[in-house]
Design a protein around this motif. Sequence first.
Motif, PDB file in Angstrom:
ATOM      1  N   UNK A 149       0.650  -1.221  -0.059  1.00 28.37           N
ATOM      2  CA  UNK A 149      -0.091   0.136  -0.079  1.00 28.37           C
ATOM      3  C   UNK A 149       0.985   1.295   0.367  1.00 28.37           C
ATOM      4  N   UNK A 150       2.062   0.779   0.068  1.00 30.38           N
ATOM      5  CA  UNK A 150       3.182   2.463   0.422  1.00 30.38           C
ATOM      6  C   UNK A 150       3.310   2.627  -0.961  1.00 30.38           C
ATOM      7  N   UNK A 151       4.480   3.306  -1.169  1.00 28.91           N
ATOM      8  CA  UNK A 151       4.454   4.182  -2.372  1.00 28.91           C
ATOM      9  C   UNK A 151       6.643   4.287  -2.492  1.00 28.91           C
ATOM     10  N   UNK A 152       7.151   4.568  -3.277  1.00 29.50           N
ATOM     11  CA  UNK A 152       8.423   4.699  -3.793  1.00 29.50           C
ATOM     12  C   UNK A 152       8.433   5.693  -4.940  1.00 29.50           C
ATOM     13  N   UNK A 153       9.848   6.297  -4.635  1.00 26.47           N
ATOM     14  CA  UNK A 153       9.683   7.107  -6.489  1.00 26.47           C
ATOM     15  C   UNK A 153      11.645   6.519  -6.558  1.00 26.47           C
ATOM     16  N   UNK A 154      11.108   5.860  -8.274  1.00 21.42           N
ATOM     17  CA  UNK A 154      12.360   5.725  -8.521  1.00 21.42           C
ATOM     18  C   UNK A 154      13.045   6.679  -9.027  1.00 21.42           C
ATOM     19  N   UNK A 155      14.271   6.783  -9.427  1.00 23.63           N
ATOM     20  CA  UNK A 155      15.265   7.565 -10.584  1.00 23.63           C
ATOM     21  C   UNK A 155      16.043   6.897 -11.261  1.00 23.63           C
ATOM     22  N   UNK A 156      16.656   7.628 -12.250  1.00 21.31           N
ATOM     23  CA  UNK A 156      17.163   7.229 -12.770  1.00 21.31           C
ATOM     24  C   UNK A 156      18.008   8.281 -13.763  1.00 21.31           C
ATOM     25  N   UNK A 157      19.292   8.619 -13.438  1.00 22.08           N
ATOM     26  CA  UNK A 157      20.189   9.886 -13.876  1.00 22.08           C
ATOM     27  C   UNK A 157      21.155   8.615 -15.096  1.00 22.08           C
ATOM     28  N   UNK A 158      21.273   9.512 -15.934  1.00 27.16           N
ATOM     29  CA  UNK A 158      21.427   8.782 -17.488  1.00 27.16           C
ATOM     30  C   UNK A 158      22.904   9.774 -18.083  1.00 27.16           C
TER      31      UNK A 158
END
Length: 116
Positions: free
Chosen positions: A15-24
């Motif tokens: 039920x929780x949230x996460x925000x993934x990031x990808x730096x290129x």
Amino acid sequence: QVRLVESGGGLVQAGGSLRLSCRTSGINFSIYTMGWFRQAPGKERELVASISSNGSAVYLESVKGRFTISRNNAWTTVHLQMNNLKPEDSGRYFCAPRRGGVYNTWGQGTQVTVSS
């Protein structure tokens, strides 16, 4: 040299949230479709979401309505906002550019674990 650095994973309750990031770096980011993949132990890597150079997004059926992919061409980054996470979303998440019609460049990934 192409470099992909994923971040934002972690341990979260269902039920929780996460925000993934990808730096290129090292690629002409703005012209490529970017994808987020995940791989659970013992399973094949699967495409979770992709976003084209013009911002059109496509999602795996099981994540539709919960995940949102976005990109920032100025910062050459791609994000995956994951809401209402489920235990079956657990796995190592990778971003990749689609070059020549294939995804074949990978970073180290970021681990997502969703507890029930």
